[in-house]
Design a protein around this motif. Structure first.
Motif, mmCIF file in Angstrom:
data_model
loop_
_atom_site.group_PDB
_atom_site.id
_atom_site.type_symbol
_atom_site.label_atom_id
_atom_site.label_comp_id
_atom_site.label_asym_id
_atom_site.label_seq_id
_atom_site.Cartn_x
_atom_site.Cartn_y
_atom_site.Cartn_z
ATOM 1 N N HIS A 315 25.635 103.386 -55.008
ATOM 2 C CA HIS A 315 25.600 104.432 -56.039
ATOM 3 C C HIS A 315 24.384 105.336 -55.783
ATOM 4 N N ARG A 316 24.613 106.618 -55.627
ATOM 5 C CA ARG A 316 23.514 107.574 -55.488
ATOM 6 C C ARG A 316 22.811 107.745 -56.834
ATOM 7 N N VAL A 317 21.490 107.768 -56.800
ATOM 8 C CA VAL A 317 20.697 107.913 -58.023
ATOM 9 C C VAL A 317 19.970 109.253 -57.975
ATOM 10 N N GLN A 318 20.191 110.063 -58.973
ATOM 11 C CA GLN A 318 19.545 111.362 -59.030
ATOM 12 C C GLN A 318 18.031 111.205 -59.208
ATOM 13 N N PRO A 319 17.242 112.079 -58.577
ATOM 14 C CA PRO A 319 15.774 111.973 -58.676
ATOM 15 C C PRO A 319 15.263 111.904 -60.108
ATOM 16 N N HIS A 320 15.955 112.577 -61.026
ATOM 17 C CA HIS A 320 15.522 112.545 -62.428
ATOM 18 C C HIS A 320 15.474 111.122 -62.957
ATOM 19 N N TRP A 321 16.528 110.327 -62.667
ATOM 20 C CA TRP A 321 16.576 108.967 -63.195
ATOM 21 C C TRP A 321 15.554 108.076 -62.505
ATOM 22 N N VAL A 322 15.290 108.342 -61.241
ATOM 23 C CA VAL A 322 14.247 107.582 -60.542
ATOM 24 C C VAL A 322 12.914 107.762 -61.252
ATOM 25 N N GLU A 323 12.612 109.009 -61.631
ATOM 26 C CA GLU A 323 11.335 109.282 -62.300
ATOM 27 C C GLU A 323 11.292 108.676 -63.695
ATOM 28 N N VAL A 324 12.429 108.639 -64.386
ATOM 29 C CA VAL A 324 12.451 108.019 -65.715
ATOM 30 C C VAL A 324 12.145 106.522 -65.596
ATOM 31 N N TYR A 325 12.757 105.857 -64.613
ATOM 32 C CA TYR A 325 12.479 104.427 -64.425
ATOM 33 C C TYR A 325 11.032 104.198 -63.981
ATOM 34 N N ARG A 326 10.490 105.105 -63.178
ATOM 35 C CA ARG A 326 9.084 104.980 -62.788
ATOM 36 C C ARG A 326 8.188 105.096 -64.026
ATOM 37 N N HIS A 327 8.514 106.060 -64.869
ATOM 38 C CA HIS A 327 7.755 106.269 -66.113
ATOM 39 C C HIS A 327 7.828 105.027 -66.998
ATOM 40 N N LEU A 328 9.032 104.441 -67.110
ATOM 41 C CA LEU A 328 9.195 103.242 -67.934
ATOM 42 C C LEU A 328 8.383 102.084 -67.354
ATOM 43 N N ALA A 331 4.691 102.580 -68.107
ATOM 44 C CA ALA A 331 4.408 102.341 -69.521
ATOM 45 C C ALA A 331 4.492 100.854 -69.856
ATOM 46 N N ALA A 332 5.458 100.145 -69.258
ATOM 47 C CA ALA A 332 5.588 98.710 -69.519
ATOM 48 C C ALA A 332 4.389 97.948 -68.970
ATOM 49 N N TYR A 333 3.888 98.390 -67.811
ATOM 50 C CA TYR A 333 2.727 97.705 -67.228
ATOM 51 C C TYR A 333 1.479 97.912 -68.082
ATOM 52 N N SER A 334 1.277 99.157 -68.522
ATOM 53 C CA SER A 334 0.086 99.463 -69.335
ATOM 54 C C SER A 334 0.309 99.169 -70.812
ATOM 55 N N ALA A 357 11.726 100.452 -87.290
ATOM 56 C CA ALA A 357 11.851 99.006 -87.084
ATOM 57 C C ALA A 357 12.672 98.710 -85.840
ATOM 58 N N ASP A 358 13.741 99.501 -85.639
ATOM 59 C CA ASP A 358 14.567 99.319 -84.439
ATOM 60 C C ASP A 358 13.779 99.686 -83.182
ATOM 61 N N VAL A 359 12.982 100.737 -83.273
ATOM 62 C CA VAL A 359 12.158 101.148 -82.132
ATOM 63 C C VAL A 359 11.218 100.011 -81.735
ATOM 64 N N ASN A 360 10.564 99.421 -82.714
ATOM 65 C CA ASN A 360 9.623 98.342 -82.417
ATOM 66 C C ASN A 360 10.321 97.133 -81.812
ATOM 67 N N GLU A 361 11.532 96.831 -82.322
ATOM 68 C CA GLU A 361 12.292 95.708 -81.766
ATOM 69 C C GLU A 361 12.641 95.965 -80.305
ATOM 70 N N MET A 362 13.069 97.185 -79.995
ATOM 71 C CA MET A 362 13.431 97.521 -78.627
ATOM 72 C C MET A 362 12.210 97.456 -77.708
ATOM 73 N N LEU A 363 11.089 98.008 -78.150
ATOM 74 C CA LEU A 363 9.888 98.005 -77.326
ATOM 75 C C LEU A 363 9.360 96.591 -77.109
ATOM 76 N N ASP A 364 9.449 95.759 -78.151
ATOM 77 C CA ASP A 364 9.040 94.357 -77.995
ATOM 78 C C ASP A 364 9.909 93.657 -76.960
ATOM 79 N N LEU A 365 11.218 93.948 -76.982
ATOM 80 C CA LEU A 365 12.144 93.324 -76.036
ATOM 81 C C LEU A 365 11.839 93.763 -74.606
ATOM 82 N N LEU A 366 11.566 95.056 -74.411
ATOM 83 C CA LEU A 366 11.256 95.555 -73.075
ATOM 84 C C LEU A 366 9.912 95.032 -72.568
ATOM 85 N N LEU A 367 8.939 94.920 -73.448
ATOM 86 C CA LEU A 367 7.660 94.342 -73.049
ATOM 87 C C LEU A 367 7.829 92.877 -72.639
ATOM 88 N N LEU A 368 8.685 92.179 -73.353
ATOM 89 C CA LEU A 368 8.979 90.791 -72.986
ATOM 90 C C LEU A 368 9.631 90.746 -71.604
#
Length: 447
Positions: A315-328, A331-334, A357-368
């Motif tokens: 699957h070809r990945v557009q540069p935009h999505w590559v940068e979004v995942y890099r950004h994520l 942010a997850a590391y820091s 509340a949903d935002v915090n739940e999602m961010l907690d899950l991604l940090l985990l």
């Protein structure tokens, strides 16, 4: 893919009516296995917000699996996704039997195979080969693979597409979507349309052998002369619309290392090589092989090299999505929650007006989920219960209808890839230094 030397064969149903009949029989098996009482309970639960769990007895699960394996194509592909670890859709016994769908499909009988070879290569095709194994070495949802030796000394793997699979994709997907709605497999309010549409497009790509040939060649050029990886070369003179000819790759399917008694050093090596490759695919290649089936990788213990197979799901990945995942990742590391929120909005996990509340739940899950990224040194997936913690927390949030909307369709199969990498490390009980691998791609110093 797996060895099919002793497996029975049945013709691939290629007509629309034939495939509808087999799917109907599979549904009948499912209904018979659940029983009247079970169907009543399923219907009752389906009227609520949570999808019902299907407790399918082993013998009925085996029959259901056999029906899907006989159909191949889109139906089998979706069955494979249903059987991946952690779905919790079926009972434990039934899930184990359904897991056979990840190991391979029924091969074509010799008569049907001969018909395909005659149509693709023409009369007298046998003269091009010194030898061909008529028993396939592997069979999957789209086709089966035969080992062959040409008159000029090349040892090849011939990937032969099942007849009618390409033409049946749209009707199969429509029929499956109907069954998903009828059995209420997902919570109320979840729009499965984008998922099925992306699955339909992906399956059309997987059955387009010309596109796969191009992906195979491009991927091989990107891997280059890496001594740890082997990408088979395409042989255009013996490739057709329905047959893909490539170098025969040595080694044992990686999924055999999961249950076999392999040294820890080999398990660590395979998981490390494939994890690093996954990051290279996204951040360097922009071309990701998105099928998480472990049998798409072979490991040669003698050379320590991993062979890469099956580029139909590349699957070809557009540069935009590559940068979004890099950004994520940054942010997850820091642990920057605001930057994580912005990346989640881009990926479709959240909306601008999502409940705090949903935002915090999602961010907690991604940090985990990012625990291995922040871990100093190799992360021991075998000693960790991280997968269980992430899976059950995510499932509870999903079933509680905290996150109804689907992610961006363009990223759906990337999620499948990442989950496959995670599962591979866990299944191999491997130690992998995820943080050290990721730092260069995140523009950070090694931890």
């Amino acid at each position: 893919m797996s060895d099919h030397g002793k497996r029975r064969s049945n013709p691939v149903p290629s007509s629309r009516f034939g495939r509808l009949w087999h799917l109907g029989m599979a549904s009948g098996t499912l209904a018979a296995g659940i029983g009247f009482k079970g169907l009543t309970e399923l219907t009752r639960k389906s009227n609520g917000s949570r999808p019902a769990r299907i407790d399918l007895p082993g013998k009925h699960a085996q029959r259901f699996t056999n029906r899907l394996a006989r159909m191949r194509g889109a139906v089998m592909k979706m069955g494979q996704l249903m059987s991946m670890d952690g779905t919790d859709l079926l009972s434990e016994e039934a899930s184990e039997i359904m897991g056979a769908l990840r190991q391979g499909a029924e091969p074509m009988p010799l008569g049907q195979l001969s018909g395909v070879l005659n149509r693709e290569y023409g009369k007298g095709w046998e003269q091009q080969f010194k030898h061909m194994d008529l028993t396939p070495i592997a069979a999957a949802s789209i086709g089966q693979v035969h080992k062959a030796e040409t008159r000029d000394g090349r040892t090849l793997a011939l990937k032969i597409q099942f007849p009618g699979v390409r033409e049946s994709i749209d009707s199969d997907i429509n029929n499956l979507a109907f069954l998903f709605r009828q059995f209420r497999i997902m919570p109320a309010g979840v729009d499965l349309g984008p998922l099925f549409e992306e699955a339909r497009l992906q399956l059309h790509r997987e059955t387009d052998y010309q596109t796969e040939a191009e992906s195979l060649t491009a991927y091989g050029a990107m891997v280059g002369d890496d001594p740890n990886l082997f990408v088979p070369r395409l042989h255009p003179d013996l490739s057709t619309e329905n047959i893909l000819a490539m170098d025969f790759a040595p080694g044992e399917p990686v999924d055999r290392m999961i249950s076999g008694d392999y040294p820890r050093e080999d398990r660590d090596r395979v998981a490390t090589l494939l994890s690093r490759l996954g990051f290279r695919e996204l951040f360097d290649f922009g071309l990701v092989q998105t099928d998480p089936n472990f049998s798409n990788y072979l490991y040669d213990m003698e050379s320590g090299r991993v062979s890469l197979l099956d580029f139909g799901a590349a699957h070809r990945v557009q540069p935009h999505w590559v940068e979004v995942y890099r950004h994520l990742g940054q942010a997850a590391y820091s642990q920057d929650r605001e930057d994580m929120r912005q990346a989640c909005i881009e990926l479709g996990y959240l909306k601008e007006d999502s409940d705090p509340a949903d935002v915090n739940e999602m961010l907690d899950l991604l940090l985990l989920s990012g625990e291995p990224l922040r871990h100093e040194g190799p992360y021991d997936f075998g000693a960790s219960d991280l997968f269980e913690r992430v899976y059950y927390r995510g499932k509870d949030l999903f079933l509680d209808e905290r996150f109804r909307h689907m992610p961006e369709p363009a990223t759906l199969f990337l999620h499948r890839k990442f989950m496959g990498m995670f599962l591979l490390c866990r299944k191999l009980r491997a130690r992998v230094d995820i943080g050290r691998m990721m730092m260069p791609y995140l523009g950070l110093d090694n931890p």
